[in-house]
Design a protein around this motif. Structure first.
Motif, mmCIF file in Angstrom:
data_model
loop_
_atom_site.group_PDB
_atom_site.id
_atom_site.type_symbol
_atom_site.label_atom_id
_atom_site.label_comp_id
_atom_site.label_asym_id
_atom_site.label_seq_id
_atom_site.Cartn_x
_atom_site.Cartn_y
_atom_site.Cartn_z
ATOM 1 N N VAL C 125 0.857 -1.190 0.000
ATOM 2 C CA VAL C 125 0.000 0.000 0.000
ATOM 3 C C VAL C 125 0.892 1.239 0.000
ATOM 4 O O VAL C 125 1.763 1.385 0.866
ATOM 5 N N TYR C 126 0.696 2.118 -0.989
ATOM 6 C CA TYR C 126 1.494 3.341 -1.039
ATOM 7 C C TYR C 126 0.971 4.352 -0.028
ATOM 8 O O TYR C 126 1.715 5.047 0.641
ATOM 9 N N ARG C 127 -0.316 4.440 0.087
ATOM 10 C CA ARG C 127 -0.945 5.381 1.022
ATOM 11 C C ARG C 127 -2.316 4.812 1.382
ATOM 12 O O ARG C 127 -2.993 4.282 0.502
ATOM 13 N N PRO C 128 -2.734 4.913 2.643
ATOM 14 C CA PRO C 128 -4.033 4.322 3.008
ATOM 15 C C PRO C 128 -5.179 4.954 2.231
ATOM 16 O O PRO C 128 -5.103 6.123 1.826
ATOM 17 N N LEU C 129 -6.200 4.178 2.035
ATOM 18 C CA LEU C 129 -7.376 4.627 1.289
ATOM 19 C C LEU C 129 -8.003 5.836 1.974
ATOM 20 O O LEU C 129 -8.331 5.776 3.155
ATOM 21 N N PRO C 130 -8.165 6.955 1.265
ATOM 22 C CA PRO C 130 -8.799 8.115 1.902
ATOM 23 C C PRO C 130 -10.301 7.868 2.095
ATOM 24 O O PRO C 130 -10.907 7.049 1.416
ATOM 25 N N LEU C 131 -10.850 8.570 3.000
ATOM 26 C CA LEU C 131 -12.301 8.501 3.208
ATOM 27 C C LEU C 131 -12.961 9.340 2.125
ATOM 28 O O LEU C 131 -12.709 10.544 2.015
ATOM 29 N N LEU C 132 -13.800 8.733 1.327
ATOM 30 C CA LEU C 132 -14.383 9.445 0.200
ATOM 31 C C LEU C 132 -15.847 9.725 0.452
ATOM 32 O O LEU C 132 -16.542 8.945 1.122
ATOM 33 N N PRO C 133 -16.357 10.850 -0.059
ATOM 34 C CA PRO C 133 -17.782 11.166 0.102
ATOM 35 C C PRO C 133 -18.630 10.136 -0.640
ATOM 36 O O PRO C 133 -18.180 9.501 -1.597
ATOM 37 N N GLU C 134 -19.828 9.976 -0.201
ATOM 38 C CA GLU C 134 -20.790 9.090 -0.874
ATOM 39 C C GLU C 134 -20.985 9.563 -2.317
ATOM 40 O O GLU C 134 -21.116 10.755 -2.591
ATOM 41 N N ALA C 135 -20.976 8.606 -3.244
ATOM 42 C CA ALA C 135 -21.126 8.988 -4.644
ATOM 43 C C ALA C 135 -22.593 9.061 -5.041
ATOM 44 O O ALA C 135 -23.389 8.210 -4.662
ATOM 45 N N VAL C 136 -22.941 10.118 -5.783
ATOM 46 C CA VAL C 136 -24.289 10.235 -6.331
ATOM 47 C C VAL C 136 -24.185 9.972 -7.821
ATOM 48 O O VAL C 136 -23.617 10.775 -8.553
ATOM 49 N N PRO C 137 -24.716 8.840 -8.298
ATOM 50 C CA PRO C 137 -24.549 8.539 -9.717
ATOM 51 C C PRO C 137 -25.201 9.587 -10.600
ATOM 52 O O PRO C 137 -26.295 10.085 -10.299
ATOM 53 N N LEU C 138 -24.541 9.930 -11.688
ATOM 54 C CA LEU C 138 -25.065 10.916 -12.638
ATOM 55 C C LEU C 138 -25.321 10.209 -13.965
ATOM 56 O O LEU C 138 -24.406 9.618 -14.541
ATOM 57 N N PRO C 139 -26.550 10.264 -14.462
ATOM 58 C CA PRO C 139 -26.824 9.570 -15.726
ATOM 59 C C PRO C 139 -26.009 10.163 -16.876
ATOM 60 O O PRO C 139 -25.696 11.362 -16.879
ATOM 61 N N LEU C 140 -25.678 9.290 -17.827
ATOM 62 C CA LEU C 140 -24.960 9.744 -19.017
ATOM 63 C C LEU C 140 -25.883 10.634 -19.845
ATOM 64 O O LEU C 140 -27.043 10.294 -20.080
ATOM 65 N N ALA C 141 -25.351 11.782 -20.283
ATOM 66 C CA ALA C 141 -26.132 12.666 -21.152
ATOM 67 C C ALA C 141 -25.221 13.213 -22.233
ATOM 68 O O ALA C 141 -23.997 13.167 -22.106
ATOM 69 N N TRP C 142 -25.819 13.710 -23.300
ATOM 70 C CA TRP C 142 -25.037 14.162 -24.447
ATOM 71 C C TRP C 142 -25.069 15.679 -24.531
ATOM 72 O O TRP C 142 -26.113 16.284 -24.541
ATOM 73 N N VAL C 143 -23.906 16.264 -24.614
ATOM 74 C CA VAL C 143 -23.777 17.717 -24.684
ATOM 75 C C VAL C 143 -23.412 18.087 -26.120
ATOM 76 O O VAL C 143 -22.305 17.785 -26.575
ATOM 77 N N PRO C 144 -24.338 18.715 -26.852
ATOM 78 C CA PRO C 144 -24.097 18.977 -28.281
ATOM 79 C C PRO C 144 -22.924 19.938 -28.492
ATOM 80 O O PRO C 144 -22.723 20.875 -27.729
ATOM 81 N N GLN C 145 -22.183 19.690 -29.540
ATOM 82 C CA GLN C 145 -21.047 20.523 -29.924
ATOM 83 C C GLN C 145 -21.269 20.991 -31.352
ATOM 84 O O GLN C 145 -21.412 20.177 -32.260
ATOM 85 N N GLN C 146 -21.227 22.286 -31.523
ATOM 86 C CA GLN C 146 -21.375 22.832 -32.870
ATOM 87 C C GLN C 146 -20.169 22.504 -33.727
ATOM 88 O O GLN C 146 -19.042 22.472 -33.241
ATOM 89 N N GLY C 147 -20.396 22.318 -35.006
ATOM 90 C CA GLY C 147 -19.274 22.124 -35.922
ATOM 91 C C GLY C 147 -18.840 23.440 -36.531
ATOM 92 O O GLY C 147 -19.140 24.523 -36.025
#
Lengths: 392, 392, 392, 392
Positions: C125-147
């Motif tokens: 182990v290089y460094r102990p596992l940090p305490l991480l905040p609870e994850a809130v899943p975010l649905p995949l969405a598409w962000v349009p990009q102009q050409g």
């Protein structure tokens, strides 16, 4: 397969051998048939000059087969003319060497062809399966061999390679030899008992070889429907003949089998040494009993023991028998003078001796003192196993 | 270099050996110091379980040196405790084996370190060059050896590895052995005579090896300004000592040198067999004359012959002497029972025997019957050459 | 792993860089700290002279760590002195380059260490596992990009590598980019759907790679009891975080995943080009929104999206995002003059561009125009995936 | 050479293509001519099933040539019958694809044959050297190319591979293209100036390649007596034609040559991109000027520029021109549906685009939008160089 060569190459190389070692040595005003052939068809003779890289032998689409055949006819004619003029004292010896060399390539041609066909999904048939007599299984038995001082190596006036000389004394421990070769049925038991997956039976290098190459059975064994074993042969893919000698196994496999068999039978089993083999085989030849399944039988596969005679059977023919002897110079060994000195001596490292000839060997090519040799992992030759047992 | 291992690995592995073959076998309620160490530091014992891949030994930055040293101390304490309790009859034998094993790794540790330093452009010095006495060159002479039936292999009650047994009879041809080892000055003549560029002297596999790896001289020889040879040693890069034995040559080179020397001197020179060597060396040991330049001399390099005594010199110490014998089982050989049976027997293929110990070997480790073995191309060991000559 | 180097080597190499490209270029009467270090720690600069073979970096036990640290202090002092004397106009630029170079090696040091530890059965182990905040899943969405016509490449006065220049116009087709990175949970679906065993999804070279190396999952995924996936990280072996971005995947895997996802979702999904990525990412930086999970967060692993903001998230940090752009010279590209010209240009063949920096990258090291590059099979870097979708 | 295949294999494979993609797709009650041929002669179509290992193509001595020719005649008859019945709307498209595929293999057959003959010390001649007109050297000149928005990719109703689509806009910087191909005389100057021994000119991977393979000149150049260069061609070994385009160079060599020429001429020289090439070449085709030295000229070698016309010469034919563009999907690229989708798309990684066709290409096979592709080290194709120059 880097060890195998195309049929046309074999034909050209044996022609090259006669041109180089007979015509060039004895013909007045010698000129080669084609200068480039000297490079193209030189196998490994450094003293003769450059050689074409071995892996590129398959790329030699020129000269054509017709050109090689024409070359061979021309060389044959010139050798005949020399023999008729017939003055040089050593000419006949060299022609004899050329013929012995050609016999070796006749066997290689069959083993290389078998390998080539085995890679072809069409599974080509070289010759239809012959009708074979019903096999009568012969139980394995042990034929005792006395120990003590004995003499091995070539004796007499006949032809022999330099590596069979000088004849010399060796001291043998008493032992016993198996009365016959190990059979395919016995080998199938080894396979079924997970023999290829248990490191206890294997030399370390053999175990690495089995693992790296995913080896599970002799070279040409193939699983058929239902898990039954079949075998690819010069007759195509056929059922495994359980009473015929196992063939196309490496020294690694032969040695592992012996160790497994020793554990199974609770006997000190092993492979014989080459001196043990020759000591046992020479009297058979002296008694005119060096018969066996050679290429002349046209079987082109191993055959079950014929009959139930006592004593040592199948010592000659069927399979080259792996010994547990390294291929090393006999005491006092001298290589032949000149480029033919490269024939044998320079290969005397990290190879293992095989004895007795095979079903692809010409009968007249074999002697009790004959030493064949291959690396421990080679198995495209017709190589098999006879067990030995230490005397308690 | 895939054959070499880091110093920390050697230390851990010999600790592992004691833990596995002494503590696990004899300690009641045995538990390993750390379960993962059993995998990490197992060299090649299949019966013990999984092993860490050899090429990854250099990547084992954990456990740290301090952790390995702590492990060693703990194992030492537990072995001591066992010995004091001292009931098991075979315990002492196993501890002896562990010590013998550790002596082998003490030598490997030095040869691996030399190789590691040789790859470093800083040319690190392990220990300053000792002040050596002036060398008095001793001419090469031939010490005749009678042939006939003799006996080799371990005799007596002392420790021996399984591969030195059973003691057995062999028949030897008469020959002569060189009175001393081949020197660096003699080897320099071989190099200067283009010995590494002439295929006549080489085994075929040796010639391929020379060509493929661009070999031109012994492993640690380096050209200095003006073309003069220097040598990388544990004392750094130093001038070549011409009267000291040549070292760090492979079997291929040793064999080629013998063939070249035979042509130079018009004598049937060759390398000795291991039986010839042992037959000549055993009486010296019996007479208390198995002295030599061992690791205890702290020279850590080969030394010129001291004095001009008649008879065989330098048979023990200085360099492992390549023989022309394959490493094979003696007649009636049995491996040790259990996992220690993997110590020697499974390596008996395609290796060549060396005899006599080197300047990196502990003196107490060597016997006349001791069989070391390496592949024909290995040369990072302290390996050298003594010539033999056929009796005419 | 031939791509990875030991920690001490990284430290020495960045010191070498300052010595060679700052001191040697600007210091009057420059003399190297140790001549051999110039060879030992030169990575790939032909113009600077010889280099130590890369695979032997692990063998450099000398100089010791203490010697390297002393060298570093000496070089630091000399660079400081130079900066205080401070006359050469380009000196500051070179020191800046040295710092940027060192930032790159700070990241490599972590990725190499992770790989080293991953090979060790002790799973350090290089460094102990940090305490991480609870994850809130975010649905995949598409962000349009102009050409349309846009401009990419480095702009402004700040530091940039030569490969980011010149700024130039490109024409883009309209598309959409995923609002976030592909997650480990999504990737686990790909694995579970036999994605690594179906040639339909793979580039031909990628399929060969998967087959030859037996690839079944991202580099550090490991099956735990019950078939559950775990992941080896700098915090040791931990449960797979399903909402964190997938990491340690190759371009082959990224491309195969995109093709599988396209079939799953019946959308024309693919990887973005580097121009598409930069066109979308540059406005974020200009708006001061180039934040992300960089090395300063000390997470040393990828993190789930924080919050549910609209627009493009995780464009900077977490993982280097594979693009489908070959690493090639921009129109009008000129390499830097002198040996530093070897920094980037000579690698512009058969490598693929990655963008955006990772959780092991220093925040100040990244720009919208920054081009990282690796071969298609590399995956020991913190590399991951953002999908793009053709506009219909 | 693992990339090359025997002539018989090419013949069988193009037959396989018609059988698999025309007969199997359109023939009612289809049955293959021989089930094993489907495996033996499948090049790389995973969706069709198993394939014979590519390196073993040279070992397929069965089926014989006569059997392959009979198969071809049978397939031709069945395709003809299908065309006469003629109902399926897409049948003609598939036959067209089969013909285009066969044209590609006609070129490969010649390049593979040239390579095979080049390995044969007999230096076989495929066809006698044609009598060529006297060459009038044409000085190198620069033809300016406007930049700005342009459109590339296949347009119109004719046949095109999927990789040439969709037609799309790209933005080009202004530049200039060489009026003709780089000649063998110019290349000889690069060789004479030690261009192959100076790492400054080479991509890092190219330098590794040059060093590892000992590359010194284009693939078939050979030193004749006196150091003069000769060239092995389909007409045997002939003098180097100095005004003919250089041929059989890799992308590595082409790129190194451009860098060397840039230094020599103090101009920003480089290889063109594929868009620059197509933008310049398309108008020539539209104007009916896509003539050149194609296979129909029967020269089977590159030819000097005919005449001294202004503008771009030799854009079509003579040699495939290496571009500096990676072979990647065009924006919006879709592979063909079904197994033929494996034709192009799956190779879009780590390959470089070549344009314009060669002296071994059928004229009707080439278009301005045609994209050929090979790895950067490939040079057994008729590949050469046209320089480009950045506009200042």
């Amino acid at each position: 397969m880097p060890d195998a060569s195309p049929v046309k190459w074999h034909l050209a190389h044996v022609t090259w051998f006669f041109e180089t070692f007979v015509l060039e040595a004895f013909e007045a005003g010698f000129r080669p048939h084609h200068p480039a052939y000297r490079v193209l068809f030189n196998s490994y003779y450094q003293a003769v000059g450059e050689r074409h890289p071995r892996p590129q032998r398959g790329l030699v689409t020129r000269p054509s087969l017709a050109e090689v055949l024409a070359w061979r006819r021309a060389v044959d004619d010139r050798v005949q003319a020399l023999l008729h003029s017939g003055t040089a004292p050593t000419l006949a010896e060299r022609v004899e060497l050329g013929l012995q060399h050609e016999q070796q390539h006749q066997e290689l041609l069959l083993t290389d062809l078998l390998h080539l066909f085995s890679c072809n999904p069409l599974a080509p048939v070289y010759r239809p399966l012959p009708l074979l007599p019903e096999a009568v299984p012969l139980p394995l038995a042990w034929v005792p061999q006395q120990g003590g001082l004995t003499t091995i190596g070539h004796a007499g006036d006949g032809f022999a390679f330099d590596n069979e000389t000088p004849r010399h004394r060796v001291y043998l421990q008493p032992c016993a030899l198996a009365n016959r070769l190990t059979t395919q049925g016995e080998w199938a038991d080894f396979v079924a008992d997970a023999g290829y997956r248990d490191p206890r039976w294997w030399l370390a290098a053999g175990w690495d070889w089995v693992q790296a190459q995913g080896i599970e059975a002799p070279l040409y064994w193939r699983r058929a429907e239902g898990g039954r074993w079949e075998e690819f042969t010069l007759h195509g893919q056929v059922s495994l003949a359980p009473h015929a000698p196992v063939v196309h196994v490496s020294l690694y496999e032969a040695d592992a089998y012996a160790r497994w068999a020793a554990a199974e039978q609770r006997l000190p089993l092993r492979l014989p040494t080459e001196a043990e083999w020759e000591h046992a085989a020479a009297p058979l030849a002296a008694a005119g009993m060096a018969n066996g399944n050679f290429v002349e039988s046209q079987a082109l596969q191993t055959l079950p023991v014929a009959g139930t005679a006592p004593g040592l059977l199948q010592m000659y023919g069927d399979v080259w028998e792996w010994t547990r002897s390294a291929y090393l110079p006999y005491p006092g060994f001298r290589v032949w003078a000149g480029a033919v000195g490269e024939y044998n001596g320079k290969f005397m490292i990290d190879q293992t001796v095989l004895r007795g000839g095979s079903c692809a060997t010409p009968r007249s090519h074999i002697r009790a003192s004959y030493r064949n040799f291959f690396p421990a992992g080679a198995r495209w030759q017709f190589s098999g196993v006879r067990l030995a047992c230490d005397a308690e």
